[in-house]
Design a protein around this motif. Structure first.
Motif, mmCIF file in Angstrom:
data_model
loop_
_atom_site.group_PDB
_atom_site.id
_atom_site.type_symbol
_atom_site.label_atom_id
_atom_site.label_comp_id
_atom_site.label_asym_id
_atom_site.label_seq_id
_atom_site.Cartn_x
_atom_site.Cartn_y
_atom_site.Cartn_z
ATOM 1 N N HIS A 203 0.828 -1.215 0.000
ATOM 2 C CA HIS A 203 0.000 0.000 0.000
ATOM 3 C C HIS A 203 0.861 1.263 0.000
ATOM 4 O O HIS A 203 0.411 2.315 -0.457
ATOM 5 N N ALA A 204 2.085 1.150 0.502
ATOM 6 C CA ALA A 204 2.984 2.307 0.544
ATOM 7 C C ALA A 204 3.900 2.376 -0.675
ATOM 8 O O ALA A 204 4.581 3.396 -0.885
ATOM 9 N N ARG A 205 3.923 1.334 -1.492
ATOM 10 C CA ARG A 205 4.918 1.218 -2.554
ATOM 11 C C ARG A 205 4.857 2.362 -3.570
ATOM 12 O O ARG A 205 5.890 2.933 -3.943
ATOM 13 N N PHE A 206 3.667 2.708 -4.029
ATOM 14 C CA PHE A 206 3.547 3.752 -5.043
ATOM 15 C C PHE A 206 4.079 5.080 -4.518
ATOM 16 O O PHE A 206 4.831 5.779 -5.209
ATOM 17 N N ALA A 207 3.724 5.430 -3.296
ATOM 18 C CA ALA A 207 4.204 6.678 -2.702
ATOM 19 C C ALA A 207 5.726 6.714 -2.650
ATOM 20 O O ALA A 207 6.356 7.737 -2.968
ATOM 21 N N ILE A 208 6.318 5.615 -2.281
ATOM 22 C CA ILE A 208 7.772 5.547 -2.159
ATOM 23 C C ILE A 208 8.438 5.631 -3.531
ATOM 24 O O ILE A 208 9.445 6.337 -3.706
ATOM 25 N N GLU A 209 7.870 4.947 -4.520
ATOM 26 C CA GLU A 209 8.464 4.961 -5.859
ATOM 27 C C GLU A 209 8.366 6.341 -6.505
ATOM 28 O O GLU A 209 9.311 6.785 -7.175
ATOM 29 N N VAL A 210 7.257 7.026 -6.315
ATOM 30 C CA VAL A 210 7.132 8.401 -6.814
ATOM 31 C C VAL A 210 8.193 9.290 -6.169
ATOM 32 O O VAL A 210 8.879 10.072 -6.844
ATOM 33 N N THR A 211 8.340 9.155 -4.859
ATOM 34 C CA THR A 211 9.295 9.997 -4.137
ATOM 35 C C THR A 211 10.732 9.718 -4.565
ATOM 36 O O THR A 211 11.523 10.651 -4.773
ATOM 37 N N LYS A 212 11.077 8.459 -4.708
ATOM 38 C CA LYS A 212 12.437 8.119 -5.138
ATOM 39 C C LYS A 212 12.743 8.695 -6.518
ATOM 40 O O LYS A 212 13.857 9.190 -6.760
ATOM 41 N N ALA A 213 11.766 8.641 -7.410
ATOM 42 C CA ALA A 213 11.977 9.178 -8.756
ATOM 43 C C ALA A 213 12.218 10.682 -8.710
ATOM 44 O O ALA A 213 13.103 11.210 -9.408
ATOM 45 N N ILE A 214 11.451 11.382 -7.887
ATOM 46 C CA ILE A 214 11.597 12.833 -7.784
ATOM 47 C C ILE A 214 12.914 13.204 -7.114
ATOM 48 O O ILE A 214 13.616 14.129 -7.541
ATOM 49 N N VAL A 215 13.269 12.492 -6.065
ATOM 50 C CA VAL A 215 14.543 12.742 -5.378
ATOM 51 C C VAL A 215 15.708 12.537 -6.337
ATOM 52 O O VAL A 215 16.669 13.321 -6.352
ATOM 53 N N GLU A 216 15.625 11.490 -7.149
ATOM 54 C CA GLU A 216 16.674 11.231 -8.130
ATOM 55 C C GLU A 216 16.773 12.361 -9.149
ATOM 56 O O GLU A 216 17.846 12.715 -9.620
ATOM 57 N N GLU A 217 15.629 12.975 -9.463
ATOM 58 C CA GLU A 217 15.584 14.025 -10.481
ATOM 59 C C GLU A 217 16.044 15.381 -9.970
ATOM 60 O O GLU A 217 16.805 16.082 -10.635
ATOM 61 N N ILE A 218 15.573 15.781 -8.774
ATOM 62 C CA ILE A 218 15.829 17.154 -8.312
ATOM 63 C C ILE A 218 16.569 17.234 -6.982
ATOM 64 O O ILE A 218 16.989 18.315 -6.575
ATOM 65 N N GLY A 219 16.706 16.113 -6.271
ATOM 66 C CA GLY A 219 17.420 16.115 -4.997
ATOM 67 C C GLY A 219 16.477 16.083 -3.805
ATOM 68 O O GLY A 219 15.379 16.650 -3.853
#
Length: 353
Positions: A203-219
């Motif tokens: 249930h938390a996976r999508f939230a975490i994957e979105v966040t990781k992608a954004i962190v990788e992109e902008i920090g």
């Protein structure tokens, strides 16, 4: 309220106090999703709030749910937001754009493509939504495939990059209030049998994957995340495992060293205390409906670092000065919250100098 006026470092920002402007939908964007010139003035007027978090901003066409909400996925949007970030920066403020994909909380009449909305599962929220023709029942959404989910994550990544290109100091990921990420968290809105549903971790996976992608992109220092545990907006029921989903989610997000976590508090004091102990960085806690004299209570009790302010900043662009001086606050006109032009948007008075 002395603690409110202490400076604080959040990500790359040096904030002058412990207040922030909470994200609030205002419905003043142009039809193509570009922010209007009225919005430039609106945010500029409120720059003294220090950290301004924008209204919910769709990362794609599918992310739109309401009439006249802004986007951040094309060059026109970037140009519009750039005017806003420049004016806020000129006035000494900082600006985060909130990325809000509404998921099933949408009506085809309100979107540019008029397609069926998307969601974790093909389950309607059971609520109505305002359209140009009045209130209408929200229809059943289309369930996202695993390939669709990858594309939505990519849209969030690209929107975050666009926000930085527009001059924003960062983005806030909207994981609250019944919208797409919250729909993945909810028990009754997510009936998936794959890796995105069922268990606490899924249930938390999508939230975490979105966040990781954004962190990788902008920090990470330019990334915030908003949650609303125990808030049943949009027909969401988080179920018995809801609190544990949040404990797990916050623990995983904490590993990413984000700039901040933003909580719309739903009344579970034990969970709030647990999140405070789990979360290592800045914590924003928004308690809707609190009396003015209680703004600093969570900060005073070490349950929060910053108190985001919502409705009061609509009617009081100089809220910081009024609070410091003990001045009377202007009452907001709720009839103009989500529609209209200047009235109820940029025409509220400032204190006379």
């Amino acid at each position: 309220m002395n603690n409110l006026w202490k400076k604080i470092k959040v990500g790359n920002m040096e904030l002058p106090h412990r207040l922030a402007m909470a994200p609030m939908t205002r419905g003043r964007a142009l039809y193509d999703g570009s922010p209007s010139d009225l919005s430039v003035e609106y945010y500029k007027q409120r720059a003294s709030m220090g950290l301004l978090i924008s209204e919910g901003t769709q990362p794609s066409e599918d992310g739109q749910g309401y009439l006249n909400t802004p986007g951040i996925y094309n060059e026109n949007h970037i140009k519009g937001w750039k005017k806003i970030t420049q004016r806020v920066h000129d006035e000494g403020g900082y600006f985060f754009i909130q990325l809000m994909h509404v998921g099933r909380m949408s009506h085809p009449d309100n979107t540019p493509h008029h397609r069926q909305a998307v969601a974790p599962s093909a389950i309607a929220p059971g609520v109505e939504m305002f359209t140009a023709e009045g209130m209408k029942e929200i229809p059943v959404p289309r369930e996202l495939s695993t390939e669709d989910i990858k594309n939505v994550i990519k849209e969030h990544r690209e929107a975050a990059a666009a926000a930085i290109k527009a001059g924003a100091d960062g983005v806030e990921i909207h994981g609250a209030n019944g919208y797409l990420i919250h729909q993945f968290i909810g028990e009754n809105s997510n009936q998936r049998k794959d890796e995105y549903g069922g268990t606490i971790e899924n249930h938390a996976r999508f939230a975490i994957e979105v966040t990781k992608a954004i962190v990788e992109e902008i920090g990470p220092e330019k990334t915030g995340f908003r949650i609303s545990p125990n808030v049943p907006l949009g027909g969401i029921d988080e179920g018995k495992q809801g609190p544990d989903v949040y404990r797990y989610l916050v623990k995983e997000l904490d590993k990413l060293n984000l700039a901040y976590l933003h909580i719309l508090h739903g009344g579970n004091e034990e969970l709030l205390s647990d999140i405070r102990s789990i979360w290592s960085n800045t914590l924003l806690v928004n308690r809707g409906g609190r009396p003015l004299e209680d703004i600093s209570v969570d900060i005073d009790n070490d349950l929060a670092d910053i108190a985001p302010i919502g409705t009061w900043t609509i009617a009081n662009p100089d809220f910081v000065a009024r609070l410091k001086n003990g001045a009377q606050l202007t009452e907001p006109d709720r009839n103009t919250f989500y529609a209209g032009g200047e009235k109820g948007y940029i025409d509220y008075p400032f204190l006379k100098s």
